[in-house]
Enzyme design. Structure first.
Site, PDB file in Angstrom:
ATOM      1  N   HIS A 161       0.792   3.848   1.216  1.00  0.00           N
ATOM      2  CA  HIS A 161       1.479   2.611   0.830  1.00  0.00           C
ATOM      3  C   HIS A 161       0.484   1.451   0.923  1.00  0.00           C
ATOM      4  O   HIS A 161      -0.362   1.432   1.819  1.00  0.00           O
ATOM      5  CB  HIS A 161       2.681   2.377   1.755  1.00  0.00           C
ATOM      6  CG  HIS A 161       3.588   1.305   1.242  1.00  0.00           C
ATOM      7  ND1 HIS A 161       3.287  -0.026   1.349  1.00  0.00           N
ATOM      8  CD2 HIS A 161       4.767   1.368   0.570  1.00  0.00           C
ATOM      9  CE1 HIS A 161       4.251  -0.739   0.772  1.00  0.00           C
ATOM     10  NE2 HIS A 161       5.163   0.090   0.293  1.00  0.00           N
ATOM     11  N   SER A 168      10.210  -4.763  -5.680  1.00  0.00           N
ATOM     12  CA  SER A 168      11.343  -5.661  -5.958  1.00  0.00           C
ATOM     13  C   SER A 168      12.401  -5.039  -6.861  1.00  0.00           C
ATOM     14  O   SER A 168      13.016  -5.733  -7.670  1.00  0.00           O
ATOM     15  CB  SER A 168      10.844  -6.999  -6.521  1.00  0.00           C
ATOM     16  OG  SER A 168      10.032  -7.649  -5.559  1.00  0.00           O
ATOM     17  N   GLY A 201       7.999  -6.970  -2.393  1.00  0.00           N
ATOM     18  CA  GLY A 201       8.601  -7.990  -1.525  1.00  0.00           C
ATOM     19  C   GLY A 201       8.500  -9.402  -2.074  1.00  0.00           C
ATOM     20  O   GLY A 201       8.705 -10.367  -1.339  1.00  0.00           O
ATOM     21  N   GLU A 227       3.335   1.255  -7.371  1.00  0.00           N
ATOM     22  CA  GLU A 227       3.829   0.044  -6.723  1.00  0.00           C
ATOM     23  C   GLU A 227       2.801  -1.064  -6.906  1.00  0.00           C
ATOM     24  O   GLU A 227       1.843  -1.169  -6.114  1.00  0.00           O
ATOM     25  CB  GLU A 227       4.043   0.286  -5.221  1.00  0.00           C
ATOM     26  CG  GLU A 227       5.089   1.334  -4.907  1.00  0.00           C
ATOM     27  CD  GLU A 227       5.760   1.081  -3.569  1.00  0.00           C
ATOM     28  OE1 GLU A 227       6.992   1.024  -3.539  1.00  0.00           O
ATOM     29  OE2 GLU A 227       5.052   0.905  -2.555  1.00  0.00           O
ATOM     30  N   GLU A 256       0.788  -1.408   2.048  1.00  0.00           N
ATOM     31  CA  GLU A 256       0.798  -2.099   3.353  1.00  0.00           C
ATOM     32  C   GLU A 256      -0.052  -1.354   4.370  1.00  0.00           C
ATOM     33  O   GLU A 256      -0.705  -1.968   5.217  1.00  0.00           O
ATOM     34  CB  GLU A 256       2.257  -2.260   3.835  1.00  0.00           C
ATOM     35  CG  GLU A 256       2.972  -3.317   2.996  1.00  0.00           C
ATOM     36  CD  GLU A 256       4.475  -3.162   2.896  1.00  0.00           C
ATOM     37  OE1 GLU A 256       5.068  -2.370   3.651  1.00  0.00           O
ATOM     38  OE2 GLU A 256       5.055  -3.849   2.030  1.00  0.00           O
ATOM     39  N   LYS A 289      10.533   0.460   5.820  1.00  0.00           N
ATOM     40  CA  LYS A 289       9.386  -0.196   6.470  1.00  0.00           C
ATOM     41  C   LYS A 289       9.707  -0.384   7.965  1.00  0.00           C
ATOM     42  O   LYS A 289      10.356   0.473   8.544  1.00  0.00           O
ATOM     43  CB  LYS A 289       9.059  -1.503   5.744  1.00  0.00           C
ATOM     44  CG  LYS A 289       8.929  -1.266   4.226  1.00  0.00           C
ATOM     45  CD  LYS A 289       8.390  -2.417   3.471  1.00  0.00           C
ATOM     46  CE  LYS A 289       8.306  -2.046   1.990  1.00  0.00           C
ATOM     47  NZ  LYS A 289       7.699  -3.076   1.172  1.00  0.00           N
ATOM     48  N   ASN A 348      12.663   2.824   1.317  1.00  0.00           N
ATOM     49  CA  ASN A 348      11.609   2.684   2.323  1.00  0.00           C
ATOM     50  C   ASN A 348      11.993   1.499   3.208  1.00  0.00           C
ATOM     51  O   ASN A 348      11.899   0.350   2.782  1.00  0.00           O
ATOM     52  CB  ASN A 348      10.266   2.430   1.628  1.00  0.00           C
ATOM     53  CG  ASN A 348       9.152   2.113   2.617  1.00  0.00           C
ATOM     54  OD1 ASN A 348       9.329   2.240   3.833  1.00  0.00           O
ATOM     55  ND2 ASN A 348       8.011   1.681   2.107  1.00  0.00           N
TER      56      ASN A 348
HETATM   57  P1  13P Z   1      10.436  -4.153  -2.067  1.00  0.00           P
HETATM   58  O1  13P Z   1      11.490  -3.363  -2.817  1.00  0.00           O
HETATM   59  O2  13P Z   1      10.992  -4.840  -0.854  1.00  0.00           O
HETATM   60  O3  13P Z   1       9.668  -5.044  -2.982  1.00  0.00           O
HETATM   61  O4  13P Z   1       9.397  -3.081  -1.490  1.00  0.00           O
HETATM   62  C1  13P Z   1       8.894  -2.114  -2.330  1.00  0.00           C
HETATM   63  C2  13P Z   1       8.109  -1.136  -1.549  1.00  0.00           C
HETATM   64  O5  13P Z   1       7.051  -1.443  -1.026  1.00  0.00           O
HETATM   65  C3  13P Z   1       8.671   0.207  -1.381  1.00  0.00           C
HETATM   66  O6  13P Z   1       7.752   1.075  -0.792  1.00  0.00           O
END
Ligand code: 13P
Length: 245
Positions: free
Chosen positions: A96, A207, A171, A165, A98, A14, A12
């Site tokens: 997600h 992560s 992150g 997640e 976010e 983003k 992903n």
């Molecule tokens: P990270 O791997 O950067 O922590 O992000 C995970 C994520 O949100 C994947 O959708």
């Protein structure tokens, strides 16, 4: 007897990636020693999808990071599931954390997005996860199962992917332990409202990196990964893909 589910490793990106990054699929191919033994999906920003769909290896599938809940019409700025399918996408991430935070997406909206994806033959990757406060107060499992059941459309287990997640792991460099992730994945599978739960793929995100992928991906109920930051680097993403057996 337990069903063997093929693992899925998905990147992903983003809100990262410009036209100059269009050749990432060939860089990823070069970084892999052999064809992957798992399904591999890349979800770049929507702007890169048409550029990548014409130049990618057959084993690499493309997906989007979001879609509109409506099929078409007067919704300025939105991208429909049909438009994504038209570009060659096979999957779309919905719900997600976010988006749940930045755009205040509710479980009802997430469910409508997943439904819109299913209607055009896309596989939704439906994200769920608890916050740090919820984990520390011992509510993680009930929060995740409640979120799952409220955002899940009616469908067969092999038409959807669930991504666990934990919000505190995204992150942050902090991951769930393989044991905690395994326990949550088992709880998600147990909560699946159908007798086809053996076919449900539940992937982990938060992560994931080349150093921790092996221990996470080889848990019995962890059917793959949804990788953020580490999917931006072909070498790192390739090492994660190679950890999935
Ligand atoms: P990270 O791997 O950067 O922590 O992000 C995970 C994520 O949100 C994947 O959708």
């Amino acid at each position: 007897m337990a069903m063997m589910r093929r693992k899925l490793v998905a990147g992903n990106w983003k809100m990262n990636g410009l036209v100059k990054d269009r050749d990432f699929p060939s860089a990823l191919s070069d970084a892999l020693d052999a064809e992957p033994r798992c399904d591999v999906l890349l979800c770049p920003p929507v702007t890169l999808l048409p550029l990548m769909s014409s130049h990618k290896p057959d084993w690499l599938q493309l997906g989007a990071q979001d879609c509109a809940p409506q099929a078409s019409g007067a919704h300025t700025g939105d991208v429909s599931a049909a438009m994504l399918a038209d570009l060659g996408c096979t999957h779309v991430i919905v719900g997600h954390s976010e988006r749940r935070t930045d755009h205040r997406e509710t479980n009802e909206v997430v469910k409508a997005k997943a439904q819109a994806a299913l209607e055009v033959g896309l596989t939704p990757i439906l994200c769920v996860g608890e916050t740090l406060e919820e984990r520390e107060s011992g509510e993680a499992e009930s929060v995740v199962v409640t979120q799952l059941l409220a955002s899940l459309p009616r469908c067969a287990a092999d038409k959807i992917v669930i991504a666990y997640e934990p919000v505190w792991a995204i992150g942050t460099g902090r991951t769930a332990t393989p044991e905690d992730a395994q326990a949550m994945h088992a709880a998600i599978r147990a909560a699946w409202p159908g007798d086809d739960r053996d076919a449900l793929r539940v992937v982990y995100g938060g992560s994931m990196n080349p150093g921790n992928a092996d221990s996470l991906l080889n848990q019995p109920c962890i059917d793959g990964g949804l990788v953020g930051g580490a999917s931006l680097k072909p070498q790192d993403f390739a090492r994660i893909i190679q950890s999935a057996r």
